[in-house]
Design a protein around this motif. Structure first.
Motif, short mmCIF file in Angstrom:
data_model
loop_
_atom_site.label_atom_id
_atom_site.label_comp_id
_atom_site.label_asym_id
_atom_site.label_seq_id
_atom_site.Cartn_x
_atom_site.Cartn_y
_atom_site.Cartn_z
N LEU A 186 0.83 -1.20 0.00
CA LEU A 186 0.00 0.00 0.00
C LEU A 186 0.86 1.25 0.00
O LEU A 186 0.56 2.24 -0.69
CB LEU A 186 -0.93 -0.01 1.21
CG LEU A 186 -2.04 1.04 1.24
CD1 LEU A 186 -2.94 0.90 0.03
CD2 LEU A 186 -2.83 0.95 2.54
N LEU A 202 2.30 1.83 -3.43
CA LEU A 202 1.31 2.23 -4.42
C LEU A 202 0.78 3.65 -4.21
O LEU A 202 0.16 4.21 -5.11
CB LEU A 202 0.12 1.27 -4.38
CG LEU A 202 0.37 -0.16 -4.86
CD1 LEU A 202 -0.76 -1.08 -4.45
CD2 LEU A 202 0.55 -0.18 -6.38
N THR A 203 1.02 4.20 -3.05
CA THR A 203 0.43 5.49 -2.70
C THR A 203 1.34 6.65 -3.08
O THR A 203 2.50 6.69 -2.65
CB THR A 203 0.11 5.56 -1.20
OG1 THR A 203 -0.79 4.50 -0.85
CG2 THR A 203 -0.51 6.90 -0.83
N LYS A 245 -7.06 1.17 -4.51
CA LYS A 245 -5.83 0.64 -3.93
C LYS A 245 -6.04 -0.76 -3.36
O LYS A 245 -5.12 -1.60 -3.38
CB LYS A 245 -5.30 1.60 -2.86
CG LYS A 245 -4.68 2.86 -3.46
CD LYS A 245 -3.94 3.70 -2.45
CE LYS A 245 -4.87 4.56 -1.65
NZ LYS A 245 -4.14 5.56 -0.83
N GLN A 256 -5.63 -2.92 -6.30
CA GLN A 256 -4.22 -2.98 -6.66
C GLN A 256 -3.45 -3.96 -5.76
O GLN A 256 -2.65 -4.77 -6.24
CB GLN A 256 -3.60 -1.59 -6.57
CG GLN A 256 -4.07 -0.63 -7.63
CD GLN A 256 -3.46 0.75 -7.44
OE1 GLN A 256 -3.56 1.35 -6.38
NE2 GLN A 256 -2.83 1.27 -8.48
#
Length: 313
Positions: free
Chosen positions: A242, A245-246, A301, A304
């Motif tokens: 996470l 991906l952020t 997310k 993802q």
């Protein structure tokens, strides 16, 4: 091996029509059959083609427009439980809501036309969907095969009716032009419930597509730097994935862009000078970035992370 389209770089592709027996692409308002394009083969581990991530971003931006326009159409109606719950409108052998019934019927038709063979589409009611009547229809395969098992539409459906619609109605401008957005549906009246269900399905499909496009984003990011993600994937470290991906600056840009779009698309146009100085909006523009911040982005997310966790299978 999985097929993927490789088109000439100078073509400005605007859209792909998935419901045509021969899939068509729109290029500068002209239609050309995909069969005229050169098709080459890639394995699922091959690098994505040049410009792939830019194409994904452009698609996400266009999908923002679809979501906002759908919500603007939905906001003209009030929130009526008759449209969401079975209140004696169906025969005893039919359960569920009007919206659910409509979604099942539409998805049955879409499945027959091959819509759900596309990796971009995720049905809300995938069980017992019929086979396509176009058996030879094939779409490009870009994602890892694990993508087929990732579908959070049940969460999108629940949060849409429980949170999004009530908040949308609260954000509506009831004073637009005095009374131009009337309460078309009163408690206990169901003569507009079909129209409400139509709008609900359009909103749900737009949200679902935008959220599940997280699979394409995740694939692009993984291909860009596999080593950065592989350790977290092997460790099943959701928190680290996470974090990888952020991108807070990107999210801030998205929220700013959708709020501006909400102001542009949702402004009530009046032919007078006051309209420029004191614009009126069909819904409060702040509702849209809040929707993306609280629901669309977190759900994207989640998709993802789920995709990446299975990417090495």
């Amino acid at each position: 091996m999985e097929a993927m389209l490789k088109l000439s770089p100078h073509l400005d592709i605007k859209s792909i029509c998935y419901l045509s027996p021969k899939p068509m692409i729109s290029v500068h308002q002209n239609f050309l059959p995909l069969t005229r394009s050169r098709v080459i083969m890639y394995s699922s581990s091959s690098p994505t083609p040049p410009g792939y991530l830019d194409n994904v971003r452009n698609s996400l931006i266009r999908q923002e427009d679809t979501i906002i326009f759908s919500l603007l159409e939905r906001v003209q109606y009030s929130y009526d439980s008759v449209a969401c719950d079975n209140d004696g409108l169906f025969p005893d052998d039919l359960d569920g809501s009007i919206a659910e019934y409509m979604a099942v019927q539409k998805e049955t038709l879409y499945a027959k036309l091959g819509r759900y063979k596309s990796e971009e589409e995720n049905p809300f009611f995938p069980r017992h969907l019929p086979r396509s009547i176009l058996p030879h229809q094939q779409y490009p395969k870009i994602l890892h095969r694990c993508a087929d098992s990732i579908n959070i539409n049940h969460k999108i459906w629940n949060i849409y009716f429980k949170e999004i619609v009530p908040e949308l109605i609260k954000a509506r401008n009831n004073d637009e032009s005095g009374s131009s957005i009337p309460e078309l549906v009163k408690a206990g009246n169901n003569y507009e419930c079909g129209s409400i269900a139509v709008c609900d399905i359009l909103c749900l499909q737009a949200l679902s597509k935008r959220i599940h496009y997280g699979k394409f984003v995740a694939e692009a990011k993984f291909q860009d730097d596999p080593s950065e993600y592989e350790a977290a994937i092997k460790a099943k470290d959701r928190k680290l994935l996470l974090e990888l991906l952020t991108y807070e600056t990107v999210e801030a840009t998205v929220k700013k862009r959708v709020e501006l779009k909400a102001k542009t698309f949702g402004q009530v146009v009046k032919i007078d000078e006051d309209n420029v100085a004191n614009p009126t909006y069909k819904i409060k523009p702040s509702f849209i970035p809040k929707l993306f911040e609280d629901i669309v982005m977190p759900f994207t997310k989640e998709v993802q992370v789920e995709y990446l966790l299975r990417r090495l299978d």
